[in-house]
Write an enzyme that holds these catalytic residues in place. Structure first.
Site, PDB file in Angstrom:
ATOM      1  N   ASN A  72       7.430   2.480  -5.006  1.00 57.82           N
ATOM      2  CA  ASN A  72       7.540   1.050  -5.331  1.00 57.82           C
ATOM      3  C   ASN A  72       6.280   0.597  -6.063  1.00 57.82           C
ATOM      4  O   ASN A  72       5.366   1.381  -6.294  1.00 57.82           O
ATOM      5  CB  ASN A  72       7.784   0.233  -4.055  1.00 57.82           C
ATOM      6  N   ILE A  98       7.205   1.651  11.256  1.00 58.72           N
ATOM      7  CA  ILE A  98       5.863   1.827  11.845  1.00 58.72           C
ATOM      8  C   ILE A  98       5.426   0.554  12.574  1.00 58.72           C
ATOM      9  O   ILE A  98       4.982   0.591  13.715  1.00 58.72           O
ATOM     10  CB  ILE A  98       4.834   2.186  10.749  1.00 58.72           C
TER      11      ILE A  98
HETATM   12  O1  C5P Z   1      11.171  -4.942   6.794  1.00 55.10           O
HETATM   13  P1  C5P Z   1      10.112  -4.844   5.776  1.00 55.10           P
HETATM   14  O2  C5P Z   1       9.950  -3.469   5.186  1.00 55.10           O
HETATM   15  O3  C5P Z   1      10.173  -5.892   4.720  1.00 55.10           O
HETATM   16  O4  C5P Z   1       8.765  -5.160   6.598  1.00 55.10           O
HETATM   17  C1  C5P Z   1       7.520  -5.128   6.001  1.00 55.10           C
HETATM   18  C2  C5P Z   1       6.481  -4.833   7.026  1.00 55.10           C
HETATM   19  O5  C5P Z   1       6.889  -3.742   7.832  1.00 55.10           O
HETATM   20  C3  C5P Z   1       5.145  -4.403   6.420  1.00 55.10           C
HETATM   21  O6  C5P Z   1       4.085  -4.790   7.258  1.00 55.10           O
HETATM   22  C4  C5P Z   1       5.290  -2.893   6.353  1.00 55.10           C
HETATM   23  O7  C5P Z   1       4.015  -2.250   6.345  1.00 55.10           O
HETATM   24  C5  C5P Z   1       6.072  -2.612   7.623  1.00 55.10           C
HETATM   25  N1  C5P Z   1       6.938  -1.440   7.571  1.00 55.10           N
HETATM   26  C6  C5P Z   1       6.661  -0.377   8.408  1.00 55.10           C
HETATM   27  N2  C5P Z   1       7.440   0.731   8.413  1.00 55.10           N
HETATM   28  C7  C5P Z   1       8.526   0.813   7.603  1.00 55.10           C
HETATM   29  C8  C5P Z   1       8.851  -0.254   6.753  1.00 55.10           C
HETATM   30  C9  C5P Z   1       8.025  -1.380   6.745  1.00 55.10           C
HETATM   31  O8  C5P Z   1       5.666  -0.450   9.135  1.00 55.10           O
HETATM   32  N3  C5P Z   1       9.253   1.915   7.623  1.00 55.10           N
END
Ligand code: C5P
Length: 401
Positions: free
Chosen positions: A204, A301
């Site tokens: 991305n 995460i």
């Molecule tokens: O649900 P979304 O991806 O929009 O959420 C964004 C937040 O979740 C950010 O803080 C990102 O670092 C975290 N995130 C994560 N693990 C993932 C996807 C997003 O920790 N697999």
């Protein structure tokens, strides 16, 4: 508040004596460092009398190094201010030279650094000086002034050092001072790469700038910082442990194993939400008109850190193209971090791959808007807000300093 004042050689050095007086009056502890040429303008005794401490002048003086060596002096400081900052000291700092006490202290300092330039207007306007100033700003240094007006050399223009009262107020308003002293902060930054085959991947537009700026701001606030970084074009910050990862699952492993020993986790990385089910070991050949990729959800995460038994104060990001508040609130309820920092992405509102950003920050029963500004500035504001919220949380592992 411990303020380290470095005086370089300009006529404005006499104004720095007043700065010491004002800072002391407001309760700050001040130590003074002078360059050789600064001592041609004002005697060290003046600064010693006003600060109540011996003035430091030599880098390699055995007696001084025993009393308080340059590294200890840098550690002692909550804020370093170079005033007046001459064209020469600005050039040295911006290029990383370390041939005297002032420039060495600048390199050794992990606290917020301010400079108050003072020089002839032509020297100030010279392209190379402006380049050096831009470089220092991009390294997180705050520049106060210079002001416009009559100069000691008889000319008029930009180059007068700002007035001591203004400098004093700016320093005492520094938002980061020791707010995270003694705490361990874990930050994720940048994009991830999810391999499709041996040469291709899905990624991305995240530049990692926000996460790196947060790491820098947390360091300035006195924290011990670990940065888990996806692939970015940014230099590794000094005094920060950087763990480089590529995929979402590597980022997951790096963070989950370290999170329990940290006090704060800030998930600023744009982690892939999906990754290919199979990674082809050889390059996928161009044959069929259409091919289908099967993707599976990656582990979240942020949500898992928030569920750890010894969980750190957890901050997530929400990058949205629409319905910002609704999605941010939803993330807060679903993933259960302590705070969500939401920003618009796409279009021209800053966010991904930009130097500017604005944030709408949400927590249980509260929210705050941080207006559009440079990412370094914004990071300092967010760290300051985290420190504020954290100090109100009853289950702190260690008391705030
Ligand atoms: O649900 P979304 O991806 O929009 O959420 C964004 C937040 O979740 C950010 O803080 C990102 O670092 C975290 N995130 C994560 N693990 C993932 C996807 C997003 O920790 N697999």
């Amino acid at each position: 508040m411990n303020i380290l004042l470095a005086v370089s050689g300009g006529i404005a050095a006499y104004k720095s004596a007043e700065l010491v007086r004002l800072l002391r009056k407001r309760g700050a502890d001040v130590r003074v460092v002078m360059t050789r040429s600064a001592r041609e303008f004002v005697a060290p005794l003046t600064f010693q009398a006003l600060s109540g401490s011996p003035v430091h002048t030599e880098l390699l003086d055995a007696d001084e190094e025993n009393a308080m060596g340059h590294i200890n002096l840098a550690r002692w400081a909550d804020v370093l201010i170079i005033a007046p900052a001459t064209a020469n000291s600005i050039a040295k700092c911006s290029h990383g030279l370390a041939d005297d006490l002032l420039s060495t202290l600048y390199l050794a300092a992990t606290c917020p650094v301010y400079i108050a330039p003072a020089m002839n207007q032509a020297m100030w306007n010279k392209a190379v000086t402006q380049e050096n100033i831009q470089k220092l700003k991009s390294h997180g240094v705050t520049v106060i002034g210079p002001a416009q007006g009559d100069q000691a050399c008889g000319e008029t223009g930009f180059g007068r050092m700002s007035e001591p009262l203004e400098i004093c107020e700016r320093l005492l308003a520094e938002p980061l001072v020791r707010r995270l002293q003694g705490l361990k902060v874990l930050i994720s930054a940048g994009p991830t790469r999810e391999p499709l085959d041996s040469v291709r991947y899905i990624t991305n537009r995240s530049s990692g700038k926000m996460g790196y700026a947060l790491a820098d701001a947390a360091l300035k606030a006195g924290a011990q910082v670990t940065l888990v970084s996806g692939p970015v074009q940014l230099a590794a910050p000094v005094n920060i442990e950087v763990i480089r990862v590529e995929t979402a699952s590597q980022m997951y492993a790096a963070i989950i194993s370290r999170a329990p020993e940290h006090d704060i986790y800030i998930g600023a990385a744009a982690v892939a939400d999906y990754s290919p089910v199979v990674m082809q070991s050889e390059k996928i050949k161009k044959q069929a008109e259409q091919i289908t990729l099967t993707l599976q959800k990656t582990r979240d995460i942020l949500a898992e850190v928030a569920q750890l038994e010894h969980r750190p104060f957890t901050v997530g990001f929400a990058a949205e193209t629409h319905d910002l508040e609704r999605y941010a609130q939803d993330k807060l309820a679903r993933k259960k971090p302590d705070m969500i920092a939401a920003n618009w992405v796409g279009g021209d509102q800053g966010g991904f791959d930009s130097d500017q950003n604005a944030l709408q920050v949400f927590w249980k029963n509260g929210q705050k808007t941080l207006a559009m500004t440079g990412k370094n500035q914004l990071a300092a504001q967010l760290i300051s807000l985290i420190a504020e919220r954290l100090s109100e949380k009853p289950v702190l592992k260690k008391p705030l300093g």
